[in-house]
Motif scaffolding. Structure first.
Motif, PDB file in Angstrom:
ATOM      1  N   LEU A   1       0.816   5.264   0.387  1.00 39.43           N
ATOM      2  CA  LEU A   1       0.204   6.339   0.979  1.00 39.43           C
ATOM      3  C   LEU A   1       0.741   7.646   0.185  1.00 39.43           C
ATOM      4  O   LEU A   1       1.966   8.031   0.399  1.00 39.43           O
TER       5      LEU A   1
ATOM      6  N   ALA B   1      -4.351   6.581  -2.173  1.00 41.96           N
ATOM      7  CA  ALA B   1      -3.781   5.268  -1.635  1.00 41.96           C
ATOM      8  C   ALA B   1      -3.669   4.285  -2.871  1.00 41.96           C
ATOM      9  O   ALA B   1      -4.605   4.305  -3.669  1.00 41.96           O
TER      10      ALA B   1
ATOM     11  N   VAL C   1       0.876  -1.171  -0.057  1.00 39.94           N
ATOM     12  CA  VAL C   1      -0.022  -0.002   0.033  1.00 39.94           C
ATOM     13  C   VAL C   1       1.079   1.252   0.118  1.00 39.94           C
ATOM     14  O   VAL C   1       1.814   1.399   0.726  1.00 39.94           O
TER      15      VAL C   1
ATOM     16  N   LEU D   1      -9.500  -4.740   0.255  1.00 36.59           N
ATOM     17  CA  LEU D   1      -9.049  -3.484   0.418  1.00 36.59           C
ATOM     18  C   LEU D   1      -9.343  -2.252  -0.625  1.00 36.59           C
ATOM     19  O   LEU D   1      -9.730  -2.522  -1.494  1.00 36.59           O
TER      20      LEU D   1
ATOM     21  N   LYS E   1       1.711  -1.273  10.375  1.00 41.89           N
ATOM     22  CA  LYS E   1       0.320  -0.621  10.094  1.00 41.89           C
ATOM     23  C   LYS E   1      -0.609  -1.673   9.595  1.00 41.89           C
ATOM     24  O   LYS E   1      -0.049  -2.474   8.557  1.00 41.89           O
TER      25      LYS E   1
ATOM     26  N   TYR F   1       4.234   0.674   2.165  1.00 41.31           N
ATOM     27  CA  TYR F   1       3.960  -0.436   3.328  1.00 41.31           C
ATOM     28  C   TYR F   1       3.840  -1.653   2.620  1.00 41.31           C
ATOM     29  O   TYR F   1       3.040  -1.737   1.638  1.00 41.31           O
TER      30      TYR F   1
ATOM     31  N   PHE G   1      -3.845  -2.529   7.411  1.00 42.44           N
ATOM     32  CA  PHE G   1      -4.923  -1.985   6.208  1.00 42.44           C
ATOM     33  C   PHE G   1      -5.819  -3.127   6.019  1.00 42.44           C
ATOM     34  O   PHE G   1      -5.450  -3.882   5.711  1.00 42.44           O
TER      35      PHE G   1
ATOM     36  N   GLU H   1      -8.741   7.593   5.777  1.00 42.24           N
ATOM     37  CA  GLU H   1      -8.421   6.717   7.097  1.00 42.24           C
ATOM     38  C   GLU H   1      -7.019   7.520   7.578  1.00 42.24           C
ATOM     39  O   GLU H   1      -6.630   7.624   8.706  1.00 42.24           O
ATOM     40  N   ASN H   2      -5.875   7.563   6.537  1.00 42.06           N
ATOM     41  CA  ASN H   2      -4.465   7.971   6.859  1.00 42.06           C
ATOM     42  C   ASN H   2      -4.207   9.429   6.400  1.00 42.06           C
ATOM     43  O   ASN H   2      -3.042   9.671   6.320  1.00 42.06           O
TER      44      ASN H   2
ATOM     45  N   ILE I   1      -8.762   3.940   2.642  1.00 38.74           N
ATOM     46  CA  ILE I   1      -7.421   3.843   3.119  1.00 38.74           C
ATOM     47  C   ILE I   1      -6.866   5.220   2.862  1.00 38.74           C
ATOM     48  O   ILE I   1      -6.292   5.691   4.072  1.00 38.74           O
TER      49      ILE I   1
END
Length: 202
Positions: free
Chosen positions: A15, A58, A13, A44, A82, A28, A84, A52-53, A49
């Motif tokens: 970000l 993402a 993932v 996912l 982390k 990640y 997800f 949320e981050n 995501i």
């Protein structure tokens, strides 16, 4: 150095944030915590995501499979973890992206502080750019083609839409190939099937 990674499955993932220095992503990775189980990966939600981050976007990068034999890392023993969607991951790198949605055959700079070793006697797959520089495939991806397998890689040239002056080759090195980016940023690109390649510095 972690040996025996050839063929191991993982997912990432990314970000993505945009700042004064351009577009950057924190990466990640499920490896080596788990093998990116499909029942979790397939659920996912990239948009959720990102929200949320606090990220601009993402990117879901995978499933992927390592093609080197060994990986060495330089850095702290303990890396940020982390989850997800219930999928546990480790912060492994930061990437300077060429754009918010990078195109194939564009170069991205990755701060990963790693050594990849490709054993002698095992076939590798490379892009050769118009300047004669070699880019070795570090992972193959099932992001675009969910059925892509290791057996497909030797004949992949017929499936790629290579830019003018680029070519794709399979060869078997007689000595180990090392891609050492512990002291510099790695230069990484992808083909139009989302397979990833690292520039081989000579």
């Amino acid at each position: 150095m972690r040996d025996g990674v050839f063929g191991k499955r993982y997912g990432e993932v990314l970000l993505v944030t945009a700042g004064n220095s351009g577009v950057q992503a924190t990466v990640y990775n499920t490896f080596p915590l788990n093998d990116c189980p499909a029942d979790l990966w397939d659920t996912l939600d990239a948009k959720a995501i990102a929200e949320e981050n606090g990220a601009a976007a993402a990117l879901l990068n995978g499933p992927r499979y390592w093609l080197m034999s060994s990986i060495g890392k330089v850095g702290p023993d303990s890396l940020e973890r982390k989850a997800f969607g219930g999928l546990e991951m480790i912060l492994q790198a930061t990437v300077q992206l060429s754009s918010m949605n990078p195109s194939p055959y564009q170069v991205n700079r990755v701060d990963r502080k790693a050594v990849f070793v490709f054993d002698a006697g095992r076939q590798i797959y490379e892009l050769i750019d118009p300047d004669g520089k070699r880019w070795v495939m570090q992972t193959f991806s099932q992001t675009v083609d969910r059925t892509l397998s290791l057996a497909d890689l030797p004949g992949l040239a017929t499936r790629l839409s290579l830019p003018p002056g680029w070519r794709y080759e399979a060869r078997t090195p007689t000595t180990p190939l090392r891609v050492d980016t512990t002291g510099r940023h790695a230069c990484v690109t992808q083909d139009d099937l989302a397979n990833s390649y690292s520039l081989v510095e000579v």
